[in-house]
Motif scaffolding. Structure first.
Motif, PDB file in Angstrom:
ATOM      1  N   VAL A  89      41.869  40.061  44.708  1.00  0.00           N
ATOM      2  CA  VAL A  89      41.509  40.727  43.463  1.00  0.00           C
ATOM      3  C   VAL A  89      40.308  39.993  42.906  1.00  0.00           C
ATOM      4  CG1 VAL A  89      42.252  41.265  41.100  1.00  0.00           C
ATOM      5  CG2 VAL A  89      43.918  41.298  42.976  1.00  0.00           C
ATOM      6  N   TYR A  90      39.233  40.719  42.672  1.00  0.00           N
ATOM      7  CA  TYR A  90      38.087  40.044  42.097  1.00  0.00           C
ATOM      8  C   TYR A  90      37.454  40.876  41.000  1.00  0.00           C
ATOM      9  CZ  TYR A  90      35.618  42.623  45.850  1.00  0.00           C
ATOM     10  OH  TYR A  90      35.165  43.574  46.710  1.00  0.00           O
ATOM     11  N   VAL A  91      36.857  40.165  40.067  1.00  0.00           N
ATOM     12  CA  VAL A  91      36.256  40.750  38.881  1.00  0.00           C
ATOM     13  C   VAL A  91      34.753  40.721  39.045  1.00  0.00           C
ATOM     14  CG1 VAL A  91      36.048  40.512  36.377  1.00  0.00           C
ATOM     15  CG2 VAL A  91      38.208  39.945  37.501  1.00  0.00           C
ATOM     16  N   GLU A  92      34.118  41.849  38.738  1.00  0.00           N
ATOM     17  CA  GLU A  92      32.671  41.949  38.878  1.00  0.00           C
ATOM     18  C   GLU A  92      32.030  42.271  37.531  1.00  0.00           C
ATOM     19  OE1 GLU A  92      31.569  43.700  43.053  1.00  0.00           O
ATOM     20  OE2 GLU A  92      33.001  45.032  42.053  1.00  0.00           O
ATOM     21  N   PRO A  93      30.869  41.678  37.263  1.00  0.00           N
ATOM     22  CA  PRO A  93      30.185  41.969  36.004  1.00  0.00           C
ATOM     23  C   PRO A  93      29.489  43.326  36.058  1.00  0.00           C
ATOM     24  CG  PRO A  93      28.889  40.442  37.309  1.00  0.00           C
ATOM     25  CD  PRO A  93      30.163  40.672  38.054  1.00  0.00           C
ATOM     26  N   VAL A  94      29.423  43.969  34.902  1.00  0.00           N
ATOM     27  CA  VAL A  94      28.638  45.191  34.744  1.00  0.00           C
ATOM     28  C   VAL A  94      27.748  45.015  33.521  1.00  0.00           C
ATOM     29  CG1 VAL A  94      30.269  46.732  35.900  1.00  0.00           C
ATOM     30  CG2 VAL A  94      30.504  46.341  33.462  1.00  0.00           C
TER      31      VAL A  94
ATOM     32  N   ASN B 118      39.983  58.355  38.197  1.00  0.00           N
ATOM     33  CA  ASN B 118      39.634  57.839  36.872  1.00  0.00           C
ATOM     34  C   ASN B 118      38.333  57.048  36.855  1.00  0.00           C
ATOM     35  OD1 ASN B 118      42.109  58.806  35.890  1.00  0.00           O
ATOM     36  ND2 ASN B 118      43.143  56.981  36.610  1.00  0.00           N
ATOM     37  N   GLY B 119      37.760  56.809  38.008  1.00  0.00           N
ATOM     38  CA  GLY B 119      36.593  55.946  38.063  1.00  0.00           C
ATOM     39  C   GLY B 119      37.007  54.513  37.796  1.00  0.00           C
ATOM     40  N   TYR B 120      36.058  53.674  37.598  1.00  0.00           N
ATOM     41  CA  TYR B 120      36.339  52.262  37.384  1.00  0.00           C
ATOM     42  C   TYR B 120      36.501  51.976  35.901  1.00  0.00           C
ATOM     43  CZ  TYR B 120      35.130  51.397  42.213  1.00  0.00           C
ATOM     44  OH  TYR B 120      35.126  51.396  43.577  1.00  0.00           O
ATOM     45  N   LYS B 121      37.619  51.385  35.547  1.00  0.00           N
ATOM     46  CA  LYS B 121      37.837  50.982  34.165  1.00  0.00           C
ATOM     47  C   LYS B 121      36.988  49.751  33.881  1.00  0.00           C
ATOM     48  CE  LYS B 121      41.185  50.044  30.708  1.00  0.00           C
ATOM     49  NZ  LYS B 121      42.487  50.068  30.194  1.00  0.00           N
ATOM     50  N   VAL B 122      36.477  49.662  32.671  1.00  0.00           N
ATOM     51  CA  VAL B 122      35.641  48.540  32.260  1.00  0.00           C
ATOM     52  C   VAL B 122      36.396  47.749  31.196  1.00  0.00           C
ATOM     53  CG1 VAL B 122      33.441  47.887  31.196  1.00  0.00           C
ATOM     54  CG2 VAL B 122      33.535  49.806  32.805  1.00  0.00           C
ATOM     55  N   TYR B 123      36.358  46.422  31.326  1.00  0.00           N
ATOM     56  CA  TYR B 123      37.075  45.521  30.427  1.00  0.00           C
ATOM     57  C   TYR B 123      36.096  44.684  29.618  1.00  0.00           C
ATOM     58  CZ  TYR B 123      40.911  46.864  33.421  1.00  0.00           C
ATOM     59  OH  TYR B 123      41.831  47.597  34.116  1.00  0.00           O
ATOM     60  N   VAL B 124      36.515  44.295  28.419  1.00  0.00           N
ATOM     61  CA  VAL B 124      35.658  43.520  27.521  1.00  0.00           C
ATOM     62  C   VAL B 124      35.558  42.067  27.961  1.00  0.00           C
ATOM     63  CG1 VAL B 124      35.368  42.713  25.140  1.00  0.00           C
ATOM     64  CG2 VAL B 124      36.126  45.056  25.588  1.00  0.00           C
ATOM     65  N   THR B 125      36.666  41.496  28.462  1.00  0.00           N
ATOM     66  CA  THR B 125      36.620  40.098  28.889  1.00  0.00           C
ATOM     67  C   THR B 125      36.995  39.973  30.363  1.00  0.00           C
ATOM     68  OG1 THR B 125      38.942  39.539  28.416  1.00  0.00           O
ATOM     69  CG2 THR B 125      37.353  39.328  26.581  1.00  0.00           C
ATOM     70  N   TYR B 126      36.519  38.918  30.977  1.00  0.00           N
ATOM     71  CA  TYR B 126      36.847  38.613  32.368  1.00  0.00           C
ATOM     72  C   TYR B 126      38.361  38.464  32.522  1.00  0.00           C
ATOM     73  CZ  TYR B 126      37.012  36.058  36.787  1.00  0.00           C
ATOM     74  OH  TYR B 126      37.304  35.668  38.069  1.00  0.00           O
ATOM     75  N   GLU B 127      38.981  37.755  31.586  1.00  0.00           N
ATOM     76  CA  GLU B 127      40.415  37.479  31.659  1.00  0.00           C
ATOM     77  C   GLU B 127      41.245  38.760  31.555  1.00  0.00           C
ATOM     78  OE1 GLU B 127      38.176  33.947  30.887  1.00  0.00           O
ATOM     79  OE2 GLU B 127      38.212  35.810  29.752  1.00  0.00           O
TER      80      GLU B 127
END
Length: 129
Positions: A71-76, A106-115
């Motif tokens: 599982v990895y988090v990517e910046p947008v 649903n496409g990719y959900k975007v989150y406000v914080t990395y955590e």
């Protein structure tokens, strides 16, 4: 001061259900959501309704090393974050099945914080394995 982020109760429950049995200093109780310090116990040595509470990075590493799911988090743009997944247990051409299943229609959900993004990714991956 930078601090490690711990998983939520929901993620701790999913981890236990999926076989997470690593030593953790912190445990969380389901009935009152109370955090307790322990003497490094594993899930199988805890009373009912108590769960090991690892940091997000330990949970992420366990998924990768033990269950073969990355599982990895990517910046947008705009200091926001999105998720990606890789399942090392399937052939390369099928490794995006998890990502497709989670983002279905649903496409990719975007989150406000990395955590927040990492916590959501941990939960989604655990639900699918």
């Amino acid at each position: 001061m930078i601090q490690e982020e711990f998983v939520t109760l929901e993620t701790a429950k999913l981890l236990k259900e999926k076989g997470f049995n690593e030593y953790c200093k912190d445990i969380i109780k389901e009935d009152d959501n109370r955090i307790m310090q322990s003497v490094f116990r594993t899930n199988k040595n805890l009373p009912k309704l108590c769960y090991s509470r690892p940091t997000q990075s330990v949970a992420q590493k366990w998924l990768r090393e033990i269950r073969g799911v990355y599982v990895y988090v990517e910046p947008v743009i705009g200091k926001r974050w999105t998720l990606s997944f890789c399942d090392f247990n399937v052939p390369t051409e099928e490794s995006d099945w998890m990502e497709n299943e989670i983002n279905k229609g649903n496409g990719y959900k975007v989150y406000v914080t990395y955590e927040d993004a990492l916590e959501a990714g941990l939960q989604e991956a655990l639900k699918l394995i």
